[in-house]
Design a protein around this motif. Structure first.
Motif, mmCIF file in Angstrom:
data_model
loop_
_atom_site.group_PDB
_atom_site.id
_atom_site.type_symbol
_atom_site.label_atom_id
_atom_site.label_comp_id
_atom_site.label_asym_id
_atom_site.label_seq_id
_atom_site.Cartn_x
_atom_site.Cartn_y
_atom_site.Cartn_z
ATOM 1 N N LEU A 1 0.823 -1.212 0.000
ATOM 2 C CA LEU A 1 0.000 0.000 0.000
ATOM 3 C C LEU A 1 0.857 1.262 0.000
ATOM 4 C CD1 LEU A 1 -2.930 -0.994 2.347
ATOM 5 C CD2 LEU A 1 -3.132 -0.188 -0.004
ATOM 6 N N HIS B 1 0.614 6.477 -6.755
ATOM 7 C CA HIS B 1 -0.620 7.175 -7.115
ATOM 8 C C HIS B 1 -0.458 8.690 -6.935
ATOM 9 C CE1 HIS B 1 -5.034 7.663 -7.338
ATOM 10 N NE2 HIS B 1 -4.882 8.526 -6.351
ATOM 11 N N LEU C 1 1.962 1.592 -3.621
ATOM 12 C CA LEU C 1 0.835 1.956 -4.489
ATOM 13 C C LEU C 1 0.355 3.386 -4.231
ATOM 14 C CD1 LEU C 1 -1.235 -1.345 -4.314
ATOM 15 C CD2 LEU C 1 -0.062 -0.437 -6.315
ATOM 16 N N ILE C 2 0.252 3.775 -2.975
ATOM 17 C CA ILE C 2 -0.255 5.121 -2.649
ATOM 18 C C ILE C 2 0.733 6.196 -3.068
ATOM 19 C CG2 ILE C 2 -0.825 6.650 -0.726
ATOM 20 C CD1 ILE C 2 -2.134 4.138 0.595
ATOM 21 N N ALA D 1 -6.403 -1.937 0.543
ATOM 22 C CA ALA D 1 -6.737 -0.979 1.603
ATOM 23 C C ALA D 1 -7.966 -1.417 2.386
ATOM 24 C CB ALA D 1 -6.950 0.410 1.011
ATOM 25 N N TRP E 1 -4.264 -0.871 -11.168
ATOM 26 C CA TRP E 1 -3.516 -0.223 -10.078
ATOM 27 C C TRP E 1 -4.499 0.250 -9.000
ATOM 28 C CZ3 TRP E 1 1.856 1.217 -9.942
ATOM 29 C CH2 TRP E 1 2.201 2.051 -8.892
ATOM 30 N N ASP E 2 -5.548 0.948 -9.430
ATOM 31 C CA ASP E 2 -6.535 1.471 -8.478
ATOM 32 C C ASP E 2 -7.331 0.363 -7.799
ATOM 33 O OD1 ASP E 2 -5.698 4.027 -8.972
ATOM 34 O OD2 ASP E 2 -7.378 4.578 -10.240
ATOM 35 N N MET F 1 -5.101 -1.237 -5.190
ATOM 36 C CA MET F 1 -5.017 -0.326 -4.046
ATOM 37 C C MET F 1 -6.313 -0.383 -3.228
ATOM 38 S SD MET F 1 -3.654 3.617 -4.153
ATOM 39 C CE MET F 1 -4.795 4.093 -5.405
#
Length: 157
Positions: free
Chosen positions: A36, A43, A39-40, A83, A75-76, A79
């Motif tokens: 995370l 992003h 990924l965050i 999450a 990707w989203d 995530m």
């Protein structure tokens, strides 16, 4: 102090099972936490730092462009899934640690699981069914919108 004076520790709620779910939950929290973070920050970098104009370049057309790319969709979604499962697992641990009544604890854990599953399903549907032209035509049609011409050209194909 003698052994008779010490209070017995709380006994486990259920006998240990093969596979040890708590161990796998602990491992998941560590692995998903690291993923995370990657990924965050990826992003945030792609959406807020790299575009020409920074955060001011972020508009509906920018999001629509990203949501048209399968890479960013996955990707989203990754995530989102990580999450929600990470958060639900954390809430489950808190409920198990602090809620005394067995029935209340079981109910709260079920509610957390159902809400997390519902949000994951709805979020995944939004990502994969996103249509930027959905509201362009009809009662709220705005011919002055930059998106109007793009959607009109796409509809003509």
């Amino acid at each position: 102090m003698t052994a008779a004076e010490l209070a017995a520790p709380r006994s486990p709620q259920r006998p240990a099972r093969r596979g040890n779910l708590e161990k796998w939950g602990w491992i998941y929290m560590r692995v998903s936490g690291v993923l995370l973070v990657v990924l965050i920050f990826g992003h945030l970098l792609v959406n807020l730092v790299l575009p020409e104009g920074g955060v001011h370049a972020l508009d509906f057309a920018f999001v629509a462009g990203k949501m048209a790319d399968p890479f960013w969709q996955w990707w989203d979604v990754l995530m989102l899934w990580l999450a929600f499962i990470h958060g639900a697992n954390g809430m489950r641990v808190i409920v198990n640690d602090y809620v005394q009544g067995r029935a209340v604890r079981k109910t709260l854990v079920w509610v957390i699981g159902i809400v997390a599953a519902l949000m994951i399903v709805l979020g995944t549907l939004v990502v994969f069914t996103f249509d930027p032209c959905a509201g362009v035509f009809g009662p709220f049609e705005n011919p002055d919108s930059a998106l109007f011409e793009v959607c009109q050209a796409a509809a003509a194909k």
